[in-house]
Design a protein around this motif. Structure first.
Motif, mmCIF file in Angstrom:
data_model
loop_
_atom_site.group_PDB
_atom_site.id
_atom_site.type_symbol
_atom_site.label_atom_id
_atom_site.label_comp_id
_atom_site.label_asym_id
_atom_site.label_seq_id
_atom_site.Cartn_x
_atom_site.Cartn_y
_atom_site.Cartn_z
ATOM 1 N N THR A 5 0.781 -1.177 0.002
ATOM 2 C CA THR A 5 0.080 0.159 0.005
ATOM 3 C C THR A 5 0.889 1.163 -0.027
ATOM 4 O O THR A 5 1.976 1.354 0.293
ATOM 5 N N GLU A 6 0.403 2.343 -0.503
ATOM 6 C CA GLU A 6 1.160 3.658 -0.619
ATOM 7 C C GLU A 6 0.295 4.636 0.208
ATOM 8 O O GLU A 6 -1.066 4.978 0.066
ATOM 9 N N ASP A 7 1.395 5.540 0.754
ATOM 10 C CA ASP A 7 0.672 6.574 1.815
ATOM 11 C C ASP A 7 1.702 7.618 1.934
ATOM 12 O O ASP A 7 2.800 7.384 2.681
ATOM 13 N N SER A 8 1.462 8.653 1.333
ATOM 14 C CA SER A 8 2.381 9.885 1.568
ATOM 15 C C SER A 8 4.084 9.695 1.506
ATOM 16 O O SER A 8 4.884 9.986 2.115
ATOM 17 N N GLY A 9 4.126 8.854 0.073
ATOM 18 C CA GLY A 9 5.538 8.548 0.069
ATOM 19 C C GLY A 9 6.258 7.262 0.725
ATOM 20 O O GLY A 9 7.284 7.115 0.407
ATOM 21 N N VAL A 10 5.441 6.709 1.428
ATOM 22 C CA VAL A 10 5.719 5.575 2.221
ATOM 23 C C VAL A 10 4.928 4.295 1.833
ATOM 24 O O VAL A 10 3.663 4.192 1.733
ATOM 25 N N SER A 11 5.845 3.399 1.386
ATOM 26 C CA SER A 11 5.255 2.139 0.832
ATOM 27 C C SER A 11 5.218 0.950 2.092
ATOM 28 O O SER A 11 6.306 0.946 2.733
ATOM 29 N N THR A 12 3.992 0.255 2.306
ATOM 30 C CA THR A 12 4.175 -0.715 3.429
ATOM 31 C C THR A 12 3.680 -1.840 2.804
ATOM 32 O O THR A 12 2.728 -2.365 1.929
ATOM 33 N N GLY A 13 4.812 -2.750 3.129
ATOM 34 C CA GLY A 13 4.271 -4.231 2.454
ATOM 35 C C GLY A 13 4.120 -5.229 3.471
ATOM 36 O O GLY A 13 4.550 -5.176 4.656
ATOM 37 N N ILE A 14 3.010 -6.079 3.342
ATOM 38 C CA ILE A 14 2.368 -6.899 4.344
ATOM 39 C C ILE A 14 2.682 -8.299 3.960
ATOM 40 O O ILE A 14 2.837 -8.668 2.582
ATOM 41 N N ASP A 15 2.720 -9.434 4.618
ATOM 42 C CA ASP A 15 2.730 -10.671 4.447
ATOM 43 C C ASP A 15 4.071 -11.023 3.760
ATOM 44 O O ASP A 15 4.174 -11.688 2.600
ATOM 45 N N CYS A 16 5.216 -10.767 4.366
ATOM 46 C CA CYS A 16 6.547 -10.864 3.780
ATOM 47 C C CYS A 16 7.302 -12.028 4.600
ATOM 48 O O CYS A 16 8.360 -11.718 4.752
ATOM 49 N N THR A 17 6.494 -12.887 4.900
ATOM 50 C CA THR A 17 7.316 -13.932 5.835
ATOM 51 C C THR A 17 7.952 -14.933 5.255
ATOM 52 O O THR A 17 8.659 -15.645 5.895
ATOM 53 N N LYS A 57 12.256 -29.059 22.281
ATOM 54 C CA LYS A 57 11.639 -28.514 20.951
ATOM 55 C C LYS A 57 11.057 -27.136 20.855
ATOM 56 O O LYS A 57 10.330 -26.988 21.846
ATOM 57 N N ILE A 58 11.700 -26.365 19.902
ATOM 58 C CA ILE A 58 11.153 -24.980 19.786
ATOM 59 C C ILE A 58 10.625 -24.806 18.517
ATOM 60 O O ILE A 58 11.147 -25.209 17.417
ATOM 61 N N GLU A 59 9.430 -24.198 18.555
ATOM 62 C CA GLU A 59 8.774 -23.841 17.174
ATOM 63 C C GLU A 59 8.155 -22.302 17.281
ATOM 64 O O GLU A 59 7.851 -22.094 18.327
ATOM 65 N N ASP A 60 8.473 -21.695 15.928
ATOM 66 C CA ASP A 60 7.852 -20.449 15.986
ATOM 67 C C ASP A 60 6.464 -20.467 15.002
ATOM 68 O O ASP A 60 6.404 -21.243 14.234
ATOM 69 N N SER A 61 5.432 -19.838 15.476
ATOM 70 C CA SER A 61 4.193 -19.730 15.059
ATOM 71 C C SER A 61 3.697 -18.282 14.920
ATOM 72 O O SER A 61 4.290 -17.614 15.600
ATOM 73 N N ALA A 62 2.674 -18.075 14.284
ATOM 74 C CA ALA A 62 1.953 -16.842 14.035
ATOM 75 C C ALA A 62 2.898 -15.618 13.549
ATOM 76 O O ALA A 62 3.139 -14.835 14.291
ATOM 77 N N VAL A 63 3.667 -16.106 12.771
ATOM 78 C CA VAL A 63 4.917 -15.242 12.169
ATOM 79 C C VAL A 63 4.111 -13.987 11.340
ATOM 80 O O VAL A 63 3.468 -14.262 10.568
ATOM 81 N N SER A 64 4.598 -12.879 11.601
ATOM 82 C CA SER A 64 4.185 -11.754 10.853
ATOM 83 C C SER A 64 5.339 -10.835 10.613
ATOM 84 O O SER A 64 5.988 -10.464 11.531
ATOM 85 N N THR A 65 5.472 -10.435 9.385
ATOM 86 C CA THR A 65 6.436 -9.492 9.078
ATOM 87 C C THR A 65 5.952 -8.378 8.232
ATOM 88 O O THR A 65 5.412 -8.482 7.038
ATOM 89 N N ILE A 66 6.248 -7.271 8.324
ATOM 90 C CA ILE A 66 5.684 -5.843 7.720
ATOM 91 C C ILE A 66 7.044 -5.164 7.372
ATOM 92 O O ILE A 66 8.199 -4.871 8.365
ATOM 93 N N VAL A 67 7.048 -4.434 6.012
ATOM 94 C CA VAL A 67 8.221 -3.707 5.672
ATOM 95 C C VAL A 67 7.543 -2.461 5.397
ATOM 96 O O VAL A 67 6.365 -2.236 4.581
ATOM 97 N N LYS A 68 8.533 -1.304 5.409
ATOM 98 C CA LYS A 68 8.139 -0.072 5.145
ATOM 99 C C LYS A 68 9.081 0.724 4.317
ATOM 100 O O LYS A 68 10.200 0.632 4.878
ATOM 101 N N VAL A 69 8.830 1.291 3.568
ATOM 102 C CA VAL A 69 9.886 1.705 2.593
ATOM 103 C C VAL A 69 9.530 3.327 2.447
ATOM 104 O O VAL A 69 8.572 3.791 1.917
ATOM 105 N N ASP A 70 10.438 4.253 2.799
ATOM 106 C CA ASP A 70 10.362 5.600 2.960
ATOM 107 C C ASP A 70 11.309 5.934 1.428
ATOM 108 O O ASP A 70 12.475 6.076 1.637
ATOM 109 N N MET A 71 10.543 6.211 0.285
ATOM 110 C CA MET A 71 11.137 6.319 -0.945
ATOM 111 C C MET A 71 11.860 7.704 -1.279
ATOM 112 O O MET A 71 13.129 7.699 -1.859
ATOM 113 N N GLY A 72 11.585 8.667 -0.665
ATOM 114 C CA GLY A 72 12.351 10.046 -0.854
ATOM 115 C C GLY A 72 11.825 10.513 -2.385
ATOM 116 O O GLY A 72 10.757 10.208 -2.846
#
Length: 335
Positions: free
Chosen positions: A220-232, A255-270
């Motif tokens: 998504t784009e907002d005020s020059g900042v791009s936000t990416g979701i579901d980047c896992t 035993k170690i296990e990771d679940s419910a992983v969420s990754t969000i990325v934000k890009v300030d393009m300039g």
């Protein structure tokens, strides 16, 4: 050798076992560097600053043989509620050697605390256990020792259509440990989630940001900042959905296990399409640690500890400087 996180879990298990058993810049980022640099045959130095935060928050502990004493639960919480921060400079040089583009990513590590280095060491080994196609499980410390700086040389593949997937990476450090050894891309990505962006600046088939952004499912784009979701699933995320570790320590199975992983990325393009002002990513996961151990009565004690893991990575780009081809070519030839 088991990661330090496991030793924390083992210490908690032993305590609970006992308790229960007893009861100068030519083009700034605000300008237009593409007007200064020939991107078909680039020769430049890019400076940036990386800020990394690793956090763990205790969520609870259960036992299969009785209620966990409050003091033991509190002890585990004190060991798991941690936050480590580090900020360190990065210099990225791109030049041409024998007609081929080559990059050198230099990371200065003098200001990183021992605790944060240990966290990065764990992170690199855990990531390699699940992300590497080579099966290597090397950690940052095993690779480089305790360096003041690390330089990763990026060599592009023979075929341009391979993009960054076919790159070759070799490393040098001030320690000289394992110098010029080849490393898989996943290893470097475990410490620098933005590594693919740097690789794309050298070997990408599109603009570096377009290459880098492909690993997120939606933007998504907002005020020059791009936000990416579901980047896992890509290099952006150092925490992986369903990642498991199985370790045996003495008579304990862990035993170690990771679940419910969420990754969000934000890009300030300039203001330009090549170099953003910043790249910001945040990965979080629920980490479940199940520890089992036999009791004297031939019964089996099982403990389940839940914690919330967060890894944040902010890359801020400071400047870009065009240099002569002779200068950059000499700088990137490290092996």
């Amino acid at each position: 050798m088991a990661p330090a996180y496991l030793f924390v879990c083992v210490a908690a298990l032993l305590a609970l076992h006992m308790a229960l058993s007893a009861a100068v810049v030519e083009a700034t980022l605000e300008g237009e560097p593409e007007n200064v640099i020939d991107w078909d045959s680039p020769s430049f130095v890019l400076t940036a600053e990386q800020t990394v935060t690793s956090k763990s928050q205790f969520k609870g502990i259960d036992s299969s043989i009785g209620e966990v004493p409050e003091d033991v639960s509190k002890n585990v919480q004190n060991m798991l509620d941690k936050q480590y921060d580090a900020t360190f400079p990065i210099t990225f040089t791109v030049g041409t050697v024998d007609g081929e583009k080559v990059g050198l990513l230099n990371i200065t590590m003098t200001d990183i605390s021992p605790e944060m280095k240990m966290t990065m060491d764990e992170m690199s080994k855990e990531y390699m256990m699940t992300a590497s196609t080579s099966g290597d499980e090397i950690s940052l410390h095993e690779a480089h020792g305790d360096p003041v700086w690390v330089g990763y040389q990026i060599l592009c593949p023979d075929s341009a259509t391979e993009g960054i997937e076919g790159i070759e990476i070799v490393a040098v450090t001030n320690t000289g440990q394992n110098d010029c050894q080849t490393y898989p891309k996943e290893f470097v990505s475990s410490v620098l989630p933005t590594f693919d962006f740097f690789a794309s600046l050298v070997c990408g088939t599109e603009t570096s940001l377009d290459d880098w952004k492909q690993e997120c499912q939606e933007w998504t784009e907002d005020s020059g900042v791009s936000t990416g979701i579901d980047c896992t699933n890509g290099a952006h995320s150092v925490l992986k959905e369903g990642k498991t570790q199985n370790v045996e320590v003495d008579d304990m199975d862990i035993k170690i296990e990771d679940s419910a992983v969420s990754t969000i990325v934000k890009v300030d393009m300039g203001e330009n399409k090549w170099i953003p002002n910043s790249l910001d990513s945040e990965s979080s996961a629920t980490r479940t640690t199940v520890m089992t151990s036999p009791l004297p009565s031939d019964a089996v004690m099982s403990l389940t500890t839940m914690s919330h893991k967060v890894h944040e990575s902010l890359m801020e780009f400071k400047s870009i400087q065009a240099v002569s081809p002779e200068v950059s070519s000499k700088a990137v030839q490290v092996c």
